[in-house]
Design an enzyme around this catalytic site. Structure first.
Site, mmCIF file in Angstrom:
data_model
loop_
_atom_site.group_PDB
_atom_site.id
_atom_site.type_symbol
_atom_site.label_atom_id
_atom_site.label_comp_id
_atom_site.label_asym_id
_atom_site.label_seq_id
_atom_site.Cartn_x
_atom_site.Cartn_y
_atom_site.Cartn_z
ATOM 1 N N GLY A 22 0.832 -1.192 0.000
ATOM 2 C CA GLY A 22 0.000 0.000 0.000
ATOM 3 C C GLY A 22 0.868 1.244 0.000
ATOM 4 N N HIS A 76 -4.576 1.105 7.493
ATOM 5 C CA HIS A 76 -3.243 1.724 7.496
ATOM 6 C C HIS A 76 -3.184 2.897 6.497
ATOM 7 C CE1 HIS A 76 1.315 1.256 7.831
ATOM 8 N NE2 HIS A 76 1.200 2.018 6.764
ATOM 9 N N GLU A 77 -3.717 2.669 5.288
ATOM 10 C CA GLU A 77 -3.633 3.725 4.259
ATOM 11 C C GLU A 77 -4.590 4.884 4.561
ATOM 12 O OE1 GLU A 77 -1.056 3.623 2.501
ATOM 13 O OE2 GLU A 77 -0.658 1.532 2.990
ATOM 14 N N CYS A 130 5.811 -0.057 7.651
ATOM 15 C CA CYS A 130 5.426 1.048 6.772
ATOM 16 C C CYS A 130 6.645 1.427 5.942
ATOM 17 C CB CYS A 130 4.982 2.237 7.629
ATOM 18 S SG CYS A 130 4.518 3.683 6.659
ATOM 19 N N LEU A 131 6.435 1.652 4.649
ATOM 20 C CA LEU A 131 7.556 2.040 3.773
ATOM 21 C C LEU A 131 8.231 3.318 4.268
ATOM 22 C CD1 LEU A 131 5.998 1.400 0.237
ATOM 23 C CD2 LEU A 131 7.600 -0.062 1.497
ATOM 24 N N GLN A 147 3.162 9.849 1.271
ATOM 25 C CA GLN A 147 4.431 9.123 1.321
ATOM 26 C C GLN A 147 5.337 9.425 0.137
ATOM 27 O OE1 GLN A 147 2.433 5.132 2.192
ATOM 28 N NE2 GLN A 147 4.336 5.008 3.323
ATOM 29 N N HIS A 184 -2.952 7.021 7.012
ATOM 30 C CA HIS A 184 -1.941 7.891 6.390
ATOM 31 C C HIS A 184 -2.580 9.191 5.903
ATOM 32 C CE1 HIS A 184 2.030 6.163 6.124
ATOM 33 N NE2 HIS A 184 1.596 5.013 5.660
HETATM 34 NI NI NI Z 1 2.528 3.169 5.678
#
Ligand code: NI
Length: 170
Positions: free
Chosen positions: A46, A135-136, A93-94, A51, A139
């Site tokens: 995701g 999660h997204e 998380c990236l 991000q 964000h």
């Molecule tokens: Ni994330």
């Protein structure tokens, strides 16, 4: 094009993103394509627009990590409409590479959003997809998964990240 992933410490990650107002245009389509490309390059399931430094309420998800085009999801201006059950599992998380923590999330989630054409869609997911939807959407509300772990663990991660920043390794 592939965008670099913004990491913890950049305020864009902890600021609520702006709603998208215009749909069905080439700019939006290109941004979504670039978001998928950036997500696959980073081996994520995701990615939210903040991000890549873009403060807009757009997220892409693919729990198959590029294996099945039918799993590709685009969520614009998403809102959680219902949740049920509980699951606890490791989450990363990236934007916080190298860290993972156990996070409790609903096991089933329904999200209402728009697609790139501006049509209203509803997506229901369980297990990993439910986790990704939460999660997204978080964000896009300026919330990172570390807000769901204990203050002690969160402070430890922030301290470690500050050290890495000072060392030029973040
Ligand atoms: Ni994330």
């Amino acid at each position: 094009m592939t965008y670099p992933i913004v990491k913890l410490g950049d305020p864009v990650l902890e600021t609520p993103a702006e709603d998208v107002a215009e749909f069905g245009n080439a700019e939006l389509d290109q941004l979504i394509e670039d978001m998928f490309e950036s997500m696959y390059a980073a081996r994520g399931v995701g990615l939210a627009a903040p991000q890549i430094g873009i403060a807009k309420r757009i997220a892409v998800i693919d729990t198959s990590v590029g294996e099945d085009a039918g799993q590709k999801l685009v969520l614009i201006n998403p809102e959680i409409v219902s949740t049920s059950g509980r699951q606890t599992g490791e989450e990363g998380c990236l934007s916080i590479p190298g860290f993972r923590e156990a996070v409790s999330r609903p096991n089933k989630v329904t999200v209402r959003a728009r697609n790139a054409k501006g049509e209203t869609i509803e997506v229901t997911g369980e297990d990993l997809l439910a986790r990704a939807l939460m999660h997204e959407t978080d964000h896009l509300n300026g919330k990172l998964y570390i807000t769901h772990v204990s203050a002690l663990k969160r402070d430890l991660i922030r301290r470690k990240v500050r050290k890495l920043q000072k060392a030029g390794e973040w």
